[in-house]
Design a protein around this motif. Structure first.
Motif, short mmCIF file in Angstrom:
data_model
loop_
_atom_site.label_atom_id
_atom_site.label_comp_id
_atom_site.label_asym_id
_atom_site.label_seq_id
_atom_site.Cartn_x
_atom_site.Cartn_y
_atom_site.Cartn_z
N ASP A 109 -3.57 -4.15 -3.05
CA ASP A 109 -2.81 -4.76 -4.24
C ASP A 109 -1.26 -5.24 -3.79
O ASP A 109 -1.04 -6.57 -4.00
CB ASP A 109 -2.73 -3.70 -5.29
CG ASP A 109 -3.85 -3.57 -6.02
OD1 ASP A 109 -4.94 -4.52 -6.13
OD2 ASP A 109 -4.00 -2.48 -6.76
N ALA A 110 -0.64 -4.39 -3.10
CA ALA A 110 0.61 -4.75 -2.49
C ALA A 110 0.67 -5.97 -1.48
O ALA A 110 1.31 -6.99 -1.64
CB ALA A 110 1.14 -3.60 -1.67
N VAL A 111 -0.43 -6.24 -0.66
CA VAL A 111 -0.50 -7.22 0.21
C VAL A 111 -0.95 -8.49 -0.31
O VAL A 111 -0.43 -9.65 -0.28
CB VAL A 111 -1.61 -6.90 1.32
CG1 VAL A 111 -1.85 -8.21 2.34
CG2 VAL A 111 -1.02 -5.62 2.11
N THR A 112 -2.13 -8.64 -1.29
CA THR A 112 -2.42 -9.59 -1.97
C THR A 112 -1.31 -10.39 -2.88
O THR A 112 -0.92 -11.42 -3.28
CB THR A 112 -3.70 -9.41 -2.83
OG1 THR A 112 -3.45 -8.15 -3.61
CG2 THR A 112 -4.95 -9.27 -1.74
N ALA A 130 -5.92 -10.54 4.90
CA ALA A 130 -7.19 -9.90 5.68
C ALA A 130 -8.35 -9.84 4.15
O ALA A 130 -9.55 -9.59 4.38
CB ALA A 130 -7.14 -8.61 5.91
N TYR A 131 -7.72 -10.27 3.01
CA TYR A 131 -8.54 -10.00 1.72
C TYR A 131 -9.03 -11.55 1.36
O TYR A 131 -9.55 -11.51 0.32
CB TYR A 131 -7.72 -9.54 0.57
CG TYR A 131 -7.12 -8.17 1.24
CD1 TYR A 131 -7.94 -7.10 1.25
CD2 TYR A 131 -5.93 -7.74 1.76
CE1 TYR A 131 -7.41 -5.64 1.88
CE2 TYR A 131 -5.17 -6.73 2.10
CZ TYR A 131 -6.12 -5.51 2.27
OH TYR A 131 -5.61 -4.61 2.71
N GLY A 136 -12.16 -16.50 8.50
CA GLY A 136 -10.79 -16.33 9.10
C GLY A 136 -10.35 -15.15 8.77
O GLY A 136 -9.31 -14.26 9.61
N ALA A 137 -10.51 -14.49 7.54
CA ALA A 137 -10.00 -13.14 7.06
C ALA A 137 -10.17 -12.08 7.92
O ALA A 137 -9.43 -11.19 8.22
CB ALA A 137 -10.44 -13.00 5.63
N GLY A 145 -10.11 -0.53 11.18
CA GLY A 145 -9.81 -0.81 9.89
C GLY A 145 -8.72 -0.11 9.18
O GLY A 145 -8.26 0.24 8.11
N THR A 146 -7.64 0.17 10.19
CA THR A 146 -6.32 0.72 9.66
C THR A 146 -4.94 0.00 9.81
O THR A 146 -3.83 0.44 9.61
CB THR A 146 -5.94 2.11 10.47
OG1 THR A 146 -5.99 1.74 11.98
CG2 THR A 146 -7.17 3.09 10.54
N ALA A 147 -5.18 -1.16 10.05
CA ALA A 147 -4.23 -2.20 10.20
C ALA A 147 -4.66 -3.59 9.76
O ALA A 147 -5.74 -3.97 9.95
CB ALA A 147 -3.51 -2.29 11.51
N SER A 148 -3.83 -4.44 9.07
CA SER A 148 -4.19 -5.81 8.85
C SER A 148 -3.02 -6.90 9.17
O SER A 148 -1.86 -6.20 9.13
CB SER A 148 -4.61 -6.09 7.42
OG SER A 148 -3.56 -5.76 6.50
#
Length: 764
Positions: A109-112, A130-131, A136-137, A145-148
């Motif tokens: 939620d924070a990133v998007t 990444a979402y 390309g995402a 799976g611990t960083a984007s």
């Protein structure tokens, strides 16, 4: 007035009958010294204005500098220009969101939310995370799976303020993900560029703050008083102000790479201290012979000033060789370096005489002239007795010291030039290690055609080349431009990667392509060195040989000086390779080796170190030639010349080493490399070369040192620049400098005035 007449009168006036004691010294430099002494308040005011403007306005040159200036003559840069023209963008800002699972609801939620807000900001071309939809995402998600990543492209019309707004919004994600160890680090090429500018400015300021107090302490020990020691520091500070102002002017007409600024600053600081040191030392000598302050200033300008002018000319010639190259970094260094040399010489010839006028009475005067016998003359005699073994051992040591440079590897370090604490470097290294699909490919082929044609070329040619480990999907930049990311085995800038670049350029599949990327940039630079380097070296060598011939009238000494300078240069480049490529003392110096040397550093080291070596060569030969012209034999002229100049050359070299070492303490890798290389070059040149190898070689050659073919001898008799200056005798009636009744410039009633009474009578 002809050019020859102007040069002859300014640098070496024609021989004339010895002047009488009450005549001023002939020549333009002596006249300049008289003028600056008499008008010292105006001269000091002028340089004060230069310093203030230089600090207030010239200091802004860091803001207008360019990190990684490009050249249209390089294929790698042309390829980047084609991509930029097809899809204009100023650069990228990238954030790494690390420490919590990518699929965590709070993180998502924070990133998007931040990505959507950033995409709507002014100056933003696109924002991706990444979402998002599309393949390309996946490249923006780490394998564990611990960083984007959040990648933001800024439009070509965006401003620094808009970039800052994006950076701040990305950093704000930290507040939403900090629970359970979440962390956000913001980087990208635009952030890197700003960090390079700021770190370079910090390192430059740090170098000045560290070196100036240390040089003042050393000069107090050399001169035995604060008054004499402070003059070179004041002259150096004023010169740096003028240098900043000059570089600010150049930044308005050409791209000044950020790395140029500390390099030019360190050169100006070192030369200014050297030249002022030479002037103050000669002033003290003249005062020690009984000259008044006015007469001593005039005589100093006529002798040491001539050496300074000639030395500055040789350094400028060495730096001018860089104009041959098309690289904007080298062109900017050449332009800035030559202007810095001119300013350093101008300060020595104008500001220092004015300062001597103010502080001359407080400068401690030697109780006796420099003795003809001492450590340096004894060293020369010991060397002369063993000239052959000394010459062989010194040459062998210098050759061995330079041998490591034979395996030097050139590379573009990228983010590694910044300290490990830099956010931009941390992001770049994280992407390389954990996001291989998002990291920059070692080689990029720009194909000026549609995606289908580019894909066929990638499948039929690129993927089948030896050394290629893989080809990423073809990326259409526009309808007529596509890019192919090429991966290679081993070091991304190693020998195999460079070979792939050459093979891609040899087989373009009948298409219009440009091969770019880090490895291609290194190949282009190395090709330029191979094609233009010999031309630059030839021009520098020719200019140096001509200048030294005009000074000495010999063809032997210029050639010998050139060979010795190359030996000391080799030792410097060898040390550079051992430290920064092989990692010697890397822990002590606080950096991590990148496996090679920054591409343009060896070229800059050559130009700067060669110029500085010739600087000391002129200091020494000027004294030897002066003594030779007075009738001393070659053997005795070398003894006396080394004895009388040895202390000042050693002191100047020590100050130079302090200046360079102070800048090497900074965190920027390029500045550190230049500082270490130049410190080693100066230390080797002032000790092993000037004190041992030069006396040994001159002893072996004897009178042949002064040989020249008859036609060239006649040419020198007509056009040569003599370093010997006929000075008026001080006179037996001159008052000792330490007499208490010798006050200021006016003779005390009842006492005989010193020589140069015309100067005494008219001095203010």
């Amino acid at each position: 007035m002809s050019l020859r007449s102007a040069v002859s009168s300014a640098v070496s006036p024609a021989a004339s009958p010895r002047p009488s004691a009450d005549q001023p010294v002939a020549g333009r430099l002596a006249a300049l010294g008289r003028f600056c002494y008499r008008q010292r308040r105006w001269v000091l005011g002028f340089w004060a204005v230069v310093l203030v403007i230089g600090v207030l306005i010239g200091g802004r040159v860091f803001e207008g500098s360019v990190a990684g200036a490009s050249s249209a003559s390089s294929e790698a840069d042309r390829g980047s220009a084609v991509v930029t023209a097809a899809d204009p963008a100023r650069g990228t800002v990238t954030a790494v969101v690390d420490g919590r699972p990518v699929d965590d609801a709070a993180v998502r939620d924070a990133v998007t939310r931040a990505t959507a807000e950033i995409a709507a900001l002014p100056g933003v071309s696109s924002a991706a995370d990444a979402y998002g939809p599309g393949p390309g995402a996946a490249a923006l998600r780490s394998a564990d799976g611990t960083a984007s990543l959040v990648s933001v492209r800024m439009s070509d019309t965006s401003t620094s303020a808009q970039t800052t707004a994006v950076t701040q919004r990305l950093s704000a994600i930290q507040a939403d993900v900090r629970a359970d160890g979440g962390k956000v680090t913001v980087g990208g090429d635009l952030v890197l560029e700003e960090e390079v500018k700021k770190q370079t400015e910090r390192d430059t300021r740090f170098g000045e703050i560290v070196t100036l107090p240390l040089t003042l302490i050393v000069m107090v020990l050399v001169f035995g008083g604060l008054a004499a020691a402070s003059l070179p520091v004041i002259g150096a500070v004023a010169s740096v102000g003028g240098a900043l102002l000059a570089m600010f002017g150049f930044s308005k007409i050409m791209d000044i790479d950020t790395s140029v600024l500390p390099i030019a600053t360190v050169l100006g600081l070192g030369l200014s201290i050297d030249y002022a040191l030479l002037m103050v030392n000669r002033f003290r000598e003249e005062r020690g012979h009984g000259a008044t302050i006015a007469a001593a200033v005039e005589r100093t300008a006529a002798t040491a000033g001539r050496t300074v002018a000639f030395s500055g000319l040789t350094v400028a010639v060495a730096l001018s060789g860089l104009f041959v190259f098309t690289s904007p970094v080298l062109a900017a260094v050449s332009a800035a370096g030559v202007s810095v040399v001119v300013i350093a010489v101008a300060a020595a010839l104008t500001l220092v005489p004015a300062l001597l006028g103010f502080a001359g009475s407080r400068i401690k005067t030697p109780s006796a002239p420099v003795p003809d016998e001492g450590f340096f003359s004894r060293t020369v005699r010991r060397v002369r007795k063993r000239a052959v073994p000394v010459a062989l051992v010194c040459t062998a040591l210098l050759v061995a010291a330079g041998a490591p440079f034979l395996h030097a590897d050139m590379r573009s370090s990228g983010a590694a030039v910044l300290p490990a604490s830099s956010a931009g470097r941390q992001v770049a290294e994280t992407i390389d290690q954990r996001f291989p699909e998002a990291s920059a490919a070692p080689i990029t082929v720009v194909v000026e055609s549609g995606a289908a044609v580019a894909q066929a070329y990638a499948d039929d040619v690129v993927a089948k080349l030896p050394g290629v480990s893989g080809v990423r999907a073809v990326t259409p930049v526009s309808d007529t431009v596509s890019t192919i990311d090429v991966l290679v085995h081993g070091d991304p800038q190693g020998g195999q990667a460079k070979q792939v670049v050459k093979e891609l350029r040899a087989d373009r599949g009948g298409l219009t392509t440009e091969v770019t990327g880090g490895a291609a940039s290194v190949v282009d630079f190395q090709d330029e060195l191979l094609t233009r380097g010999p031309i630059a070296l030839g021009l520098v060598a020719l200019g140096t040989l001509i200048l030294l011939f005009l000074m000495t009238g010999s063809v032997v000494m210029p050639v010998k000086a050139l060979l010795m300078n190359l030996l000391s240069l080799g030792a410097s480049l060898g040390a550079l390779t051992l430290v920064f490529q092989d990692g010697w003392f890397s822990g002590l110096l606080g950096f991590s080796p990148t496996g090679g040397l920054e591409t343009f550093i060896p070229v800059l080291v050559f130009a700067f170190a060669f110029g500085l070596s010739m600087d000391y060569e002129v200091f020494l030969l000027a004294r030897i030639k002066e003594l030779r012209d007075k009738g001393h034999s070659c053997t005795r002229a070398v003894e006396l010349g080394v004895q009388r100049s040895g202390k000042i050359i050693t002191s100047a070299a020590l100050l130079m080493v302090i200046v360079f070492a102070g800048f090497a303490l900074g965190d920027m890798l390029m500045v550190k490399q230049m500082g270490i290389a130049l410190a080693v070059a100066v230390a080797v040149d002032a000790t092993l070369v000037r004190c041992l190898l030069v006396p040994a070689a001159m002893s072996l050659f004897g009178e042949f040192n002064w040989w020249a073919p008859a036609p060239l001898r006649r040419l020198h008799d007509r056009f040569g620049l003599s370093e010997h200056v006929e000075l008026p005798e001080i006179g037996a009636a001159a008052l000792p400098a330490q007499r208490p009744d010798l006050v200021g410039e006016k003779p005390v009633a009842g006492k005989e005035p010193v020589a140069g009474k015309e100067l005494v009578a008219t001095a203010p």
